[in-house]
Structure formats: C-alpha cells, structure tokens
Design a protein around this motif. Sequence first.
Motif, PDB file in Angstrom:
ATOM      1  N   UNK A  27       0.841  -1.201   0.000  1.00  0.00           N
ATOM      2  CA  UNK A  27       0.000   0.000   0.000  1.00  0.00           C
ATOM      3  C   UNK A  27       0.876   1.252   0.000  1.00  0.00           C
ATOM      4  N   UNK A  28       1.985   1.225   0.756  1.00  0.00           N
ATOM      5  CA  UNK A  28       2.909   2.359   0.753  1.00  0.00           C
ATOM      6  C   UNK A  28       3.472   2.597  -0.647  1.00  0.00           C
ATOM      7  N   UNK A  29       3.748   1.507  -1.362  1.00  0.00           N
ATOM      8  CA  UNK A  29       4.241   1.606  -2.732  1.00  0.00           C
ATOM      9  C   UNK A  29       3.202   2.250  -3.643  1.00  0.00           C
ATOM     10  N   UNK A  30       1.959   1.821  -3.522  1.00  0.00           N
ATOM     11  CA  UNK A  30       0.877   2.408  -4.320  1.00  0.00           C
ATOM     12  C   UNK A  30       0.756   3.895  -4.041  1.00  0.00           C
ATOM     13  N   UNK A  31       0.733   4.268  -2.777  1.00  0.00           N
ATOM     14  CA  UNK A  31       0.583   5.676  -2.404  1.00  0.00           C
ATOM     15  C   UNK A  31       1.751   6.507  -2.919  1.00  0.00           C
ATOM     16  N   UNK A  32       2.968   5.975  -2.828  1.00  0.00           N
ATOM     17  CA  UNK A  32       4.134   6.714  -3.304  1.00  0.00           C
ATOM     18  C   UNK A  32       4.065   6.943  -4.810  1.00  0.00           C
ATOM     19  N   UNK A  33       3.627   5.933  -5.548  1.00  0.00           N
ATOM     20  CA  UNK A  33       3.527   6.068  -7.003  1.00  0.00           C
ATOM     21  C   UNK A  33       2.476   7.107  -7.393  1.00  0.00           C
ATOM     22  N   UNK A  34       1.333   7.072  -6.731  1.00  0.00           N
ATOM     23  CA  UNK A  34       0.281   8.042  -7.050  1.00  0.00           C
ATOM     24  C   UNK A  34       0.749   9.446  -6.706  1.00  0.00           C
ATOM     25  N   UNK A  35       1.400   9.599  -5.562  1.00  0.00           N
ATOM     26  CA  UNK A  35       1.934  10.906  -5.179  1.00  0.00           C
ATOM     27  C   UNK A  35       3.000  11.387  -6.155  1.00  0.00           C
ATOM     28  N   UNK A  36       3.669  10.439  -6.825  1.00  0.00           N
ATOM     29  CA  UNK A  36       4.724  10.778  -7.783  1.00  0.00           C
ATOM     30  C   UNK A  36       4.177  11.256  -9.118  1.00  0.00           C
ATOM     31  N   UNK A  37       2.869  11.177  -9.315  1.00  0.00           N
ATOM     32  CA  UNK A  37       2.270  11.698 -10.540  1.00  0.00           C
ATOM     33  C   UNK A  37       2.117  10.714 -11.668  1.00  0.00           C
ATOM     34  N   UNK A  38       2.070   9.420 -11.362  1.00  0.00           N
ATOM     35  CA  UNK A  38       1.902   8.424 -12.424  1.00  0.00           C
ATOM     36  C   UNK A  38       0.509   8.542 -13.035  1.00  0.00           C
ATOM     37  N   UNK A  39       0.377   7.997 -14.235  1.00  0.00           N
ATOM     38  CA  UNK A  39      -0.896   8.066 -14.959  1.00  0.00           C
ATOM     39  C   UNK A  39      -1.738   6.817 -14.766  1.00  0.00           C
ATOM     40  N   UNK A  40      -1.135   5.782 -14.199  1.00  0.00           N
ATOM     41  CA  UNK A  40      -1.823   4.530 -13.916  1.00  0.00           C
ATOM     42  C   UNK A  40      -0.876   3.622 -13.153  1.00  0.00           C
TER      43      UNK A  40
END
Length: 297
Positions: A27-40
């Motif tokens: 879940x931490x990985x998911x949150x970090x990726x979304x915060x990083x501005x990924x598109x999906x």
Amino acid sequence: MTDIHGIYPMLYALFGADGGLDPGAHVAQVEACIAAGVHGLAVGGLASECNKLTVEERHALADWTLQAAAGRVPVSVTVSDNTTGGQIATVRRAADSGAAWAVLQPPPVKSASEAALIEFFGTVADAAPIPVGIQNAPEYIGIGLSNAGLIELNRRHPNVRVLKAEGPVMTIARLAEEAGGALTLFNGRNGIELLDSLRNGCAGMIPGVETCDVQSRIYDLHRAGEAGEADAAFREILPLLHFLMSTVDHLLCYGKRLAARRIGLDAVHDRGPATAPHPAGMRTLEHWSRGLGRLGS
C-alpha cells in the motif's frame, strides 16, 4: 483507447521477513507512485515476480492495488494463469474489483504455434468484460507473436486493443506502422527508450517503480511539446535505467532496493531463488541514483 496512456509503473512484490507478501509495504508503494504523478498502475507482471507467487498471492496483489488506488488512477492487471479458464476467471475477478484493463501473458509453452497462441488469447479476450492487452516479450518470456500475428489477433478479436511490447525502438516503429492505429502500444524494458518509443507510436510505458516520478514528468513534458526539457530530464536517468535493465533478475535485485529506499521502507526481503546484491552493484546503484530523493515528495 485514447484514455489509456502515460506511465504505468509495474509494482514490485514486497515480502516481509517471514517470506510472505507485506500488504502494508505494498500500500505504501501504491501511495508513493500516485503521489509521484503516475498516470496509472500495473501489477502482476514480471517485475511483480508473478512466477514466484501462488494464484492467491497474485489475486491479493491485485486486490490491494485496486483498493489502495480507489479509482484515483486506472489499474492494469497482468494475467499469468496457464489456461484459458484460469485467465478468464482472473480477468473477470480483476474487472469486478475495478481494473481498467488487463494484460495477458502467453502460456509457458515455447513450442506453441502462432495459430495456437491466437486461439488462446482470443478465447480469453472474447470472454473479458474489460479491454485486453497482450504482453509480447519473447526475449523475457521465451514466446510471442509476430507483428502479423498480433494484427490478426486484433482483427479476429477486437477486444485485444492494447499491446505491451518489450523491444527496441525499431521494433516498436515497425509494429506501429503495420498496425495502423489498431493497437494502443506500450513499451516496457524499464523505460530505457522512453522518448524514442513515444515518438514512434507508443501511448505510454510500463517501467519499474524506482524512477516512475521522473518518467511521468518526462512523459508530461513530451506531451506538452517541451522536447528540450524532456530530453534533458531523460539524459539524467538514462545511465541508471541501463544499469537496472540488464536482466529482469538484475532489476528485481537492484531496482527493488532503490524503490524501497525511495518509498521509505526499512529493508528488502527477497523470495528465493533471487539474485543477491553485490557490493559493486550497490556502489553503481548509489552512484547513478544519488540525486533521487523520496518518491512522491
């Protein structure tokens, strides 16, 4: 398919000290990726170590990803079951949980004919309630389709609308030209040819997590027509990408450790058999990643 585009990092399978999957780290990985501005987000592929996971663990990774993403970004689930029935069940399960599209891996039968692969993928695609893509990565999986086979698969089964190719830019350019827009193309290989792929027909990339913030920014710059800035940003990370992507096992060793560091995780626990980090490799990783801080900060 213009809504499917951009940078979709393939999430790592993060294990705890007990050898099982670590849901909190995931879940931490998911949150970090979304915060990083990924598109999906993408989950379930080679970088997710699908070949080392049970069916239940693969389902768990998809569930945790979809629940944590909560509709903020689209999620692509890679399906690696070895039978059409298994793949259909997994695609339907992912769709019911909110996946936007699925990517099908070929069954591990290297002697399978192109006609048999088209039949296999087509059977799954016709039963899928969401768009389906194919991972065509013979260099890494050992089996795949020709360009003519991919185009024929789409012609017979229009729900096969996406292709995750794993190849150099000339392979991508020829496929884009021959497909004539029938397939939405993504490249992988950790983004080592990110801009060349985008300039030659790709709608996006499926890299690793460790540089997904930089690659997302490069993609956005490219899309905005800021070619000079995109090129400059890409040159900064290219040596790191080349070091990481020598093999999939190498990426799983060093890329996962860099991703963990950038997410803020304390340790990486490998599920064997796995490549062990070497001091020279860790020194090289540190050198080329020295400018990268916390992911998403």
